[in-house]
Each structure stands twice: as C-alpha cells, then as structure tokens.
Write a protein that holds these residues in place. Structure first.
Motif, PDB file in Angstrom:
ATOM      1  N   TYR A   1       0.815  -1.221   0.000  1.00  0.00           N
ATOM      2  CA  TYR A   1       0.000   0.000   0.000  1.00  0.00           C
ATOM      3  C   TYR A   1       0.845   1.266   0.000  1.00  0.00           C
ATOM      4  CZ  TYR A   1      -4.059   2.939   1.062  1.00  0.00           C
ATOM      5  OH  TYR A   1      -5.033   3.891   1.017  1.00  0.00           O
ATOM      6  N   PRO A   2       1.817   1.385   0.941  1.00  0.00           N
ATOM      7  CA  PRO A   2       2.645   2.598   0.924  1.00  0.00           C
ATOM      8  C   PRO A   2       3.412   2.761  -0.390  1.00  0.00           C
ATOM      9  CG  PRO A   2       2.950   1.398   2.968  1.00  0.00           C
ATOM     10  CD  PRO A   2       2.164   0.510   2.069  1.00  0.00           C
ATOM     11  N   VAL A   3       3.906   1.629  -0.924  1.00  0.00           N
ATOM     12  CA  VAL A   3       4.675   1.715  -2.170  1.00  0.00           C
ATOM     13  C   VAL A   3       3.786   2.206  -3.314  1.00  0.00           C
ATOM     14  CG1 VAL A   3       5.878   0.356  -3.914  1.00  0.00           C
ATOM     15  CG2 VAL A   3       6.385   0.021  -1.496  1.00  0.00           C
ATOM     16  N   ALA A   4       2.565   1.679  -3.378  1.00  0.00           N
ATOM     17  CA  ALA A   4       1.632   2.132  -4.418  1.00  0.00           C
ATOM     18  C   ALA A   4       1.377   3.632  -4.273  1.00  0.00           C
ATOM     19  CB  ALA A   4       0.319   1.351  -4.306  1.00  0.00           C
ATOM     20  N   HIS A   5       1.223   4.076  -3.010  1.00  0.00           N
ATOM     21  CA  HIS A   5       0.987   5.503  -2.760  1.00  0.00           C
ATOM     22  C   HIS A   5       2.182   6.328  -3.241  1.00  0.00           C
ATOM     23  CE1 HIS A   5      -0.480   9.099  -0.898  1.00  0.00           C
ATOM     24  NE2 HIS A   5       0.553   9.177  -0.085  1.00  0.00           N
ATOM     25  N   LEU A   6       3.379   5.859  -2.899  1.00  0.00           N
ATOM     26  CA  LEU A   6       4.590   6.573  -3.323  1.00  0.00           C
ATOM     27  C   LEU A   6       4.640   6.674  -4.851  1.00  0.00           C
ATOM     28  CD1 LEU A   6       7.401   7.728  -2.342  1.00  0.00           C
ATOM     29  CD2 LEU A   6       8.322   5.514  -3.002  1.00  0.00           C
ATOM     30  N   LEU A   7       4.381   5.566  -5.526  1.00  0.00           N
ATOM     31  CA  LEU A   7       4.432   5.560  -6.991  1.00  0.00           C
ATOM     32  C   LEU A   7       3.396   6.515  -7.575  1.00  0.00           C
ATOM     33  CD1 LEU A   7       4.824   1.742  -7.703  1.00  0.00           C
ATOM     34  CD2 LEU A   7       6.538   3.511  -8.049  1.00  0.00           C
ATOM     35  N   ALA A   8       2.240   6.629  -6.878  1.00  0.00           N
ATOM     36  CA  ALA A   8       1.161   7.454  -7.422  1.00  0.00           C
ATOM     37  C   ALA A   8       1.433   8.938  -7.233  1.00  0.00           C
ATOM     38  CB  ALA A   8      -0.162   7.075  -6.756  1.00  0.00           C
ATOM     39  N   ILE A   9       2.169   9.328  -6.153  1.00  0.00           N
ATOM     40  CA  ILE A   9       2.350  10.765  -5.918  1.00  0.00           C
ATOM     41  C   ILE A   9       3.665  11.294  -6.478  1.00  0.00           C
ATOM     42  CG2 ILE A   9       0.854  10.834  -3.872  1.00  0.00           C
ATOM     43  CD1 ILE A   9       3.409  10.881  -2.167  1.00  0.00           C
ATOM     44  N   LEU A  10       4.611  10.411  -6.806  1.00  0.00           N
ATOM     45  CA  LEU A  10       5.874  10.893  -7.374  1.00  0.00           C
ATOM     46  C   LEU A  10       5.650  11.408  -8.793  1.00  0.00           C
ATOM     47  CD1 LEU A  10       8.649   8.314  -6.426  1.00  0.00           C
ATOM     48  CD2 LEU A  10       8.481  10.687  -5.695  1.00  0.00           C
ATOM     49  N   PRO A  11       6.467  12.369  -9.217  1.00  0.00           N
ATOM     50  CA  PRO A  11       6.392  12.773 -10.622  1.00  0.00           C
ATOM     51  C   PRO A  11       6.751  11.585 -11.531  1.00  0.00           C
ATOM     52  CG  PRO A  11       8.196  13.873  -9.485  1.00  0.00           C
ATOM     53  CD  PRO A  11       7.409  13.162  -8.453  1.00  0.00           C
ATOM     54  N   PRO A  12       6.102  11.488 -12.705  1.00  0.00           N
ATOM     55  CA  PRO A  12       6.261  10.303 -13.565  1.00  0.00           C
ATOM     56  C   PRO A  12       7.708   9.909 -13.813  1.00  0.00           C
ATOM     57  CG  PRO A  12       4.645  11.808 -14.474  1.00  0.00           C
ATOM     58  CD  PRO A  12       5.214  12.482 -13.282  1.00  0.00           C
ATOM     59  N   LYS A  13       8.601  10.911 -13.902  1.00  0.00           N
ATOM     60  CA  LYS A  13      10.000  10.600 -14.219  1.00  0.00           C
ATOM     61  C   LYS A  13      10.584   9.649 -13.172  1.00  0.00           C
ATOM     62  CE  LYS A  13      13.478  13.444 -14.013  1.00  0.00           C
ATOM     63  NZ  LYS A  13      14.038  14.805 -13.958  1.00  0.00           N
ATOM     64  N   HIS A  14      10.363   9.972 -11.884  1.00  0.00           N
ATOM     65  CA  HIS A  14      10.885   9.121 -10.813  1.00  0.00           C
ATOM     66  C   HIS A  14      10.053   7.859 -10.662  1.00  0.00           C
ATOM     67  CE1 HIS A  14      13.550  12.340  -9.563  1.00  0.00           C
ATOM     68  NE2 HIS A  14      12.524  13.165  -9.678  1.00  0.00           N
TER      69      HIS A  14
ATOM     70  N   LEU B   1      11.114   3.674 -10.410  1.00  0.00           N
ATOM     71  CA  LEU B   1      10.766   2.796  -9.296  1.00  0.00           C
ATOM     72  C   LEU B   1       9.828   1.679  -9.753  1.00  0.00           C
ATOM     73  CD1 LEU B   1      10.320   5.341  -6.381  1.00  0.00           C
ATOM     74  CD2 LEU B   1      12.194   3.757  -6.789  1.00  0.00           C
ATOM     75  N   MET B   2       9.000   2.002 -10.757  1.00  0.00           N
ATOM     76  CA  MET B   2       8.088   1.002 -11.285  1.00  0.00           C
ATOM     77  C   MET B   2       8.862  -0.196 -11.834  1.00  0.00           C
ATOM     78  SD  MET B   2       5.078   0.309 -11.357  1.00  0.00           S
ATOM     79  CE  MET B   2       3.506   0.866 -11.795  1.00  0.00           C
ATOM     80  N   ILE B   3      10.029   0.072 -12.417  1.00  0.00           N
ATOM     81  CA  ILE B   3      10.845  -1.023 -12.943  1.00  0.00           C
ATOM     82  C   ILE B   3      11.235  -1.976 -11.809  1.00  0.00           C
ATOM     83  CG2 ILE B   3      13.094  -1.563 -13.973  1.00  0.00           C
ATOM     84  CD1 ILE B   3      12.745   0.836 -15.749  1.00  0.00           C
ATOM     85  N   LEU B   4      11.524  -1.398 -10.617  1.00  0.00           N
ATOM     86  CA  LEU B   4      11.877  -2.251  -9.479  1.00  0.00           C
ATOM     87  C   LEU B   4      10.718  -3.159  -9.093  1.00  0.00           C
ATOM     88  CD1 LEU B   4      13.859   0.184  -7.151  1.00  0.00           C
ATOM     89  CD2 LEU B   4      14.680  -1.296  -8.979  1.00  0.00           C
ATOM     90  N   VAL B   5       9.483  -2.662  -9.284  1.00  0.00           N
ATOM     91  CA  VAL B   5       8.319  -3.505  -8.982  1.00  0.00           C
ATOM     92  C   VAL B   5       8.139  -4.561 -10.071  1.00  0.00           C
ATOM     93  CG1 VAL B   5       5.821  -3.533  -8.626  1.00  0.00           C
ATOM     94  CG2 VAL B   5       7.183  -1.650  -7.744  1.00  0.00           C
ATOM     95  N   LEU B   6       8.366  -4.148 -11.318  1.00  0.00           N
ATOM     96  CA  LEU B   6       8.068  -5.046 -12.433  1.00  0.00           C
ATOM     97  C   LEU B   6       9.162  -6.066 -12.721  1.00  0.00           C
ATOM     98  CD1 LEU B   6       6.307  -2.652 -14.938  1.00  0.00           C
ATOM     99  CD2 LEU B   6       5.295  -4.456 -13.566  1.00  0.00           C
ATOM    100  N   LEU B   7      10.407  -5.751 -12.341  1.00  0.00           N
ATOM    101  CA  LEU B   7      11.486  -6.699 -12.631  1.00  0.00           C
ATOM    102  C   LEU B   7      11.239  -8.047 -11.963  1.00  0.00           C
ATOM    103  CD1 LEU B   7      14.184  -7.258 -14.022  1.00  0.00           C
ATOM    104  CD2 LEU B   7      15.337  -6.460 -11.978  1.00  0.00           C
ATOM    105  N   PRO B   8      10.919  -8.058 -10.661  1.00  0.00           N
ATOM    106  CA  PRO B   8      10.585  -9.359 -10.064  1.00  0.00           C
ATOM    107  C   PRO B   8       9.355  -9.982 -10.711  1.00  0.00           C
ATOM    108  CG  PRO B   8      10.702  -7.656  -8.370  1.00  0.00           C
ATOM    109  CD  PRO B   8      10.882  -6.984  -9.675  1.00  0.00           C
ATOM    110  N   PHE B   9       8.409  -9.146 -11.167  1.00  0.00           N
ATOM    111  CA  PHE B   9       7.167  -9.598 -11.778  1.00  0.00           C
ATOM    112  C   PHE B   9       7.442 -10.443 -13.015  1.00  0.00           C
ATOM    113  CE2 PHE B   9       3.025  -8.282 -13.930  1.00  0.00           C
ATOM    114  CZ  PHE B   9       2.263  -9.117 -13.141  1.00  0.00           C
ATOM    115  N   THR B  10       8.443 -10.054 -13.794  1.00  0.00           N
ATOM    116  CA  THR B  10       8.716 -10.791 -15.030  1.00  0.00           C
ATOM    117  C   THR B  10       9.811 -11.835 -14.848  1.00  0.00           C
ATOM    118  OG1 THR B  10      10.119  -8.960 -15.654  1.00  0.00           O
ATOM    119  CG2 THR B  10       7.961  -9.031 -16.679  1.00  0.00           C
TER     120      THR B  10
END
Lengths: 277, 419
Positions: B220-233, B237-246
């Motif tokens: 939950y906190p991570v999703a919140h962080l991803l949602a409020i950060l500017p898209p560039k950052h 960070l999204m890659i860090l979430v998706l790398l384990p995903f794939t």
C-alpha cells in the motif's frame, strides 16, 4: 524527500514523510535483493553460496552452456515456447478482435472463460490435462506440452490486445472499408499496424509464460521433453548446484531485456494513440 | 407532394421500408457471425483442451468403477442380500468366480485397494484370497474364505463391498471434508488418522490470508509513493516492482533458498551484526513459505492499488486540509476510502492466486506448510489415488471459481492490466 511533502507540511508531517520514504525504500530492497543476491554467486569459483566470493570464475556458465542436460533443456524450452507463443498469439488476437466488435452475445461469459486459465490453480490444469491427454495419447509429447502452454498463455494475449483495442478508433476501419478495402486488407493495412504493440507485448507475455512454466511440464513431459524450469526444479530438489544460479542469472537478464522491450512498446503504443486522438 | 423518383432514392415506399429493416437485420447478423467466427477458434480450443479435461476430472471425483468392473458376479449375487447376516454360499461362489478372472487380469490388488480405503486391511485380505484361488480347488467356498480370513464373515465389510459396487460414490468428496459413511450409509466424522484434509484446507486459506495481508502492508505505501511521485521518478521505481514480476518464479524461489538456508546469506548477516548468536532456521518452515510467496505476489497487489490511486485527484486531500482537517484525518477519511476498490481488487487477486500455490511451498516449505495443490499432485503421482486427487482438486476449484465470480462482479477480470 522534500518533493514528497507538500509545501504547507508541518515539521511533524515532514518527519512522517521521511519514515514513509524509508519504509518504501526497505520494501524496494525486499523486492529486488533476492534477484541481485543470486547473480554474483553464479560467478563464484567455489560451489558454496557465501559472501565474500572466494574467487571469480565462469565455470558454472561453461557447465550451463556445454553440459548436455542443460543444453537439451534450453533447446526444448525455446522450441515449446516459440510454438506456444505462435498458437496463443494467433488465437488470442483473433478472439480479442472479435470480442471488441461489441456485438458478440454473452461477451462477458465468454471473456471470463477465455481468462479462466489464468485463475484456475495450475496443479488442477496439470492433473486434468494429465488424465485427459493420457486418453488421447498426448502425454509425453512436444505437441501436448505446446497445447497446454498455449492454453496457459492465451489469457495474457487476450488481455493485452483487448487493452490496446479499447483505445482503437473504429472509424479508421470504416474509412478503409468505404474506400473499397476488403476486410483482410483493412486488417493487414490498418488494424494490425495499430494494434501491433499490444499483440507483441501479448506475445512476449505468452512466451514468458511457457518459458517459466514448470508444473504442467512436470506432469505432461517425459525426460525427453524436459524444459529449463523442469531441469532447474529437479536440481533445486536434489542439491542446488551453482549451475542453477548461472541458469537463474541468464533468466533474470532475459526478463530484464523483455521488460525493456515492453516499456518501449508501451511508449510506442501511447505515441500511436496520441497521433490518432 | 410525393417525392418519388424513378430510381427510388429520394423517397421510400412502405415495402422498401420493411426490406431496409430486414437488410439491416441481415447485415447485423452477418456482422455478428463474423465477430463470433473470430472468437470461436480460441473458445473451442479452450473448451476442448482446458474445460473438458477439468470437467472429466470433476466426474472422476465421484466415479467408482474399480469394484463394479471387476466383480460383476459378486455384486449380482449381493443384490438379494438382506444386509443382516453374513451372505450365504452363492455370494462366496460368485466371489470365487470373479477372483479367478481378476487373478488372470491382475486386478485383484486394484479392487483390494479400493475397499482398503474404507476397510483397513482389505487389500491384503483380497490378495490372500487371490492366492487361495490360484491354488485351485472347488466349493463350497464360504468355509474356505472364512478359514482363509475370518474377516470375510464381517457384515459391515459386505455392506461396504455392496456400496463400493455403485457407479458413483460420495466417498472421495466426503473424505476430503474429513467425513465418512458407516456401513449403514450414515455420514459421520472420519477416523482421526484419516482426518487430515480440513486441516490442509484451513492451512491453505490461512497461508493465503497471511500472504495477502503481508502484500497489503508492504504494498500500500509503495503504491501511494508511486502514485504521488512525478512520472519521471515513478517510472524508474516502477521497474523495481516489475522486474521481479517478469522474473521466473523458480528463479525467485531459488534466490530465497540461497538467502535463507542455514549457511545462507541472511544468516551470515544476522551473525555478523550480532543479532543472533547462532544460525536460525529460516527456511523449510512457515516463515520461509510466507516470505517467498509474499515476494512473488507483491506486484499483483501493488499494481491494482496503484492504478486506482493514480486516478484520485490530489485536490481532494488539499481541500480537506484547507477545511481544517489534520494530515492524518485528511488521509484516513478522504484519501483511503477512495483507494478501497484498488485494495479490494489487489487483495482478492493475490488471495485467489495464493490458494493455488504449489512450487514455492514445495521448495521452501516444511511438511506442515504444504497446501492443497501439493496433495492433489501427491495423490496423482505418488499414491495413485486418482479419485482423491480429483476430489481435492474439485473443492479447490470450487473455492477458486467462487472467488473469481466475486472478483468478476466487482472488478472485472478484463480490467486487470499487465505492466
């Protein structure tokens, strides 16, 4: 973390944001560290999993690429994954195209059936196919394994292509038709180029599904068709040899390349959609 | 003024109207057939290769052919049995006749195994009787069987034998719920040494709940962080979430074994930091199972929450603050309620997928952490008790599909985004 807290934040609030940022950092470390920890171990000169590394060597990669068991497993995986991807992508794309035309009766029900292979526990799929395929002599064959992997992969194709089609402008195909193009020409010249990013990312997901799949492979294949994950699974069960860390590293690199491709496709798709709007 | 021209373009006669209507209908029908013919190949493929085998598996969970196909004469003779006293000579003569055939087909053991599920010791009794038949001899058979094993005179045994001859049986499903039928057919609690399955289902649900909760607390906190950060950052960070995903589940499971084993990396760190004084058991137990599963499921929980959070305008919280709400109040009573659909979707998805885990618990769990899927595989491969495997699978499938229906109703599986 100044960019996180709003400008009107009180000092207490800023502290809370600091704690929040630290917490998130720890979660990110949790997410990535298992993957980063295993990679250096594959370059170790000794077969122990300890840091600091006793020395560097490529012997486990040599084992991975030149040992017959691993080489055959690699070939089998590639063979099965390529054909499963072709089958799943073709069928999945056609179905997504049909469903998106909006005039299919019971579309909701059909959609949930098409997606269900993603939801049903994979052991149930494996056991059911094991019995079903035994009746028609498809067990222990490449064809059976390809059919099974295609089933598991199609939901990903359907989902990604459907997502691409939601932003698709129907008047483009109507324009092509009104200018005299046959349905096939319209598909080839107008629809396909526009949905290509979605189809490709669906195909990549399909490939990875087959490439990583182990449970169905355990039930449906004989040693002759053993795939890379199956080879890894039996290796982990018995004794983790460092060759497995080499195999794992190769798979991580592969996944990273795949993800970069997906990201590029996503951007391209957004661009295409942007020019259409 | 009727504007009817010779070619009929400018005006429409009544009969043209109906023909236009039918033409439109026909065009729509052709269109619908076209759409259906695009969907049909995949639908037929999935029905034939996926739905049909699963339906056959469901049937297998109530199928009961072993005794029926191997002991036709005995079952026919048992038809007139009163169920009060030991059956008479005709039944035993029929049994001897059937056993001659099963000895020839080598199926005596199969029949014995089936009866053995409900009458412990029955398999050896059948094999012993088979050897007696092989030795030859003639009737009367009743005394011979009773002399071979006095248990052949047991009335409950014959009642169960008769019931086992029916085409369908609730036996496997009842056993999966720790229930049994006694000789009279009444349903009751199963014997203690066979009552293992409710515990396995409870454990499966409990582990899935723990994993769901852990992914929510971490995600939950991570999703919140991803949602409020500017898209560039956020994208980085999204890659860090998706790398384990794939990354392959097998690779991640291997990593956890390497990290958690007693001479592994995590134990080295704990020792070096003097947090523990000796190596602790982190793997092949509940902790390792939940940890590894949480790691695998975390992206599945984060992504739906993130996509909902992304759609919440930042102005809502700002408005609440400007109206005098404290930061906590604004977050809890304005922001959080709006994220609930994402939380529901992410948690339900993770819970459904966790129920079916097999590989990860098998590799990083202990004997007490194996979930239903493990036992479906075990009864298929090791025990060769396919009825039991199918019954366990049927119940697991039922739970999964019920939750899938809930998910479809409130979220819609087609709303799930990948990457």
């Amino acid at each position: 973390m100044a960019m996180l807290a709003p400008s009107y934040a009180t000092p207490g609030e800023k502290l809370a944001y600091g704690v929040f940022a630290l917490y998130c950092t720890l979660v990110f470390i949790f997410l990535v560290c298992p993957i980063l920890v295993i990679m250096p171990l594959s370059f170790s000169s000794e077969p122990w999993f300890t840091y600091p590394l006793p020395g560097l060597s490529l012997r486990w990669y040599e084992d991975f690429f030149f040992d017959d068991r691993w080489r055959i497993a690699l070939q089998n995986s590639a063979f099965v994954a390529v054909f499963s991807t072709l089958l799943a992508t073709t069928l999945g794309t056609l179905a997504a195209l049909g469903l998106s035309r909006g005039n299919v009766p019971f579309a909701g029900l059909i959609m949930s059936i098409l997606i269900s292979p993603m939801i049903v526990p994979v052991v149930i799929v494996a056991v059911a196919m094991f019995f079903g395929f035994a009746a028609v002599g498809l067990n222990n064959s490449y064809f059976g394994l390809i059919l099974a992997h295609s089933i598991l992969a199609t939901p990903f194709v359907v989902i990604t292509v459907t997502a691409t089609l939601t932003g698709f402008d129907r008047s483009l195909t109507r324009a092509a038709a009104s200018l005299g193009a046959s349905p096939w020409t319209t598909f080839r010249m107008v629809t396909l180029p526009l949905i290509a990013p979605g189809v490709t990312s669906g195909a990549l997901f399909a490939f990875v599904t087959s490439w990583d799949e182990v449970v169905v492979a355990l039930f449906l294949s004989s040693p002759e068709q053993r795939t890379l994950p199956r080879q890894m699974f039996s290796g982990i069960r018995e004794q983790i040899s460092p060759t497995i860390t080499a195999a794992a590293t190769m798979l991580v690199v592969f996944a990273a390349l795949l993800m970069m491709t997906l990201e590029l496709l996503r951007r391209r798709s957004e661009r295409l959609r942007g020019t259409m709007a | 003024m009727a504007v009817t021209t010779a070619d009929g373009v400018a005006g429409i006669q009544p009969e043209d109207k109906t023909s236009l209507k039918t033409k439109l209908k026909r065009a729509e029908r052709i269109n619908r057939v076209r759409s259906l013919s695009l969907v049909a190949p995949l639908l037929i493929f999935i029905l034939a290769v996926f739905v049909l085998p699963i339906a056959l598996m469901l049937i297998r969970s109530v199928q009961n052919t072993e005794v029926r196909s191997a002991m036709p004469a005995t079952l026919a003779a048992l038809d007139g049995w009163d169920g009060v006293a030991t059956p008479g000579e005709p039944v035993f003569a029929a049994l001897a006749q059937d056993l001659v055939q099963t000895q020839k087909d080598r199926t005596t053991g199969l029949v014995g195994k089936r009866i053995n599920y409900e009458v412990p010791g029955a398999r050896s009794r059948f094999l012993k009787a088979g050897r007696m038949i092989d030795a030859g001899g003639t009737g009367p058979w009743k005394e011979k069987f009773l002399a071979n094993d006095p248990e052949w005179g047991s009335v409950p045994f014959w009642a169960i034998m008769k019931r086992a001859g029916q085409t369908y049986t609730p036996y496997y499903l009842l056993t999966s719920l720790d229930l049994r039928q006694d000789a009279s057919g009444a349903v009751m609690k199963n014997f203690d040494d066979q009552s293992i399955f409710l515990d396995i289902f409870t454990r499966t649900i409990w582990i899935s709940l723990l994993v769901t909760l852990a992914t929510l607390v971490l995600g939950y906190p991570v999703a919140h962080l991803l949602a409020i950060l500017p898209p560039k950052h956020a994208n980085v960070l999204m890659i860090l979430v998706l790398l384990p995903f794939t990354t392959s589940i097998l690779v991640r499971t291997t990593s956890w074994i390497v990290l958690l084993q007693s001479n592994g990396v995590l134990n080295d760190i704990l020792l070096a930091l003097h947090i523990t004084s000796e190596r602790v058991q982190l793997i092949f137990n509940r902790f390792g199972t939940v940890l590894a599963m949480t790691h695998i499921q975390l992206p599945f929980t984060i992504l739906p929450i993130y996509s909902v959070m992304k759609s919440i305008p930042a102005t809502h919280v700002r408005a609440a603050r400007s109206l005098g709400a404290g930061p906590l109040t604004a977050f809890v009573s304005v922001y959080m309620p709006q994220t609930l659909p994402g939380v529901g979707a992410g948690c339900l998805l993770t819970f459904i997928l966790s129920l079916g885990y097999y590989i990860t618990p098998a590799l990083v769990g202990g004997p007490q952490d194996q979930m239903v899927s493990y036992f479906v595989a075990l009864y298929t491969n090791r025990e060769m008790n396919w009825g039991q495997a199918s019954a366990l699978g049927a119940i697991l499938l039922l739970i999964t599909l019920a939750l899938y229906a809930v998910f479809n109703r409130f979220v819609g599986i087609d709303k799930v985004k990948l990457g």
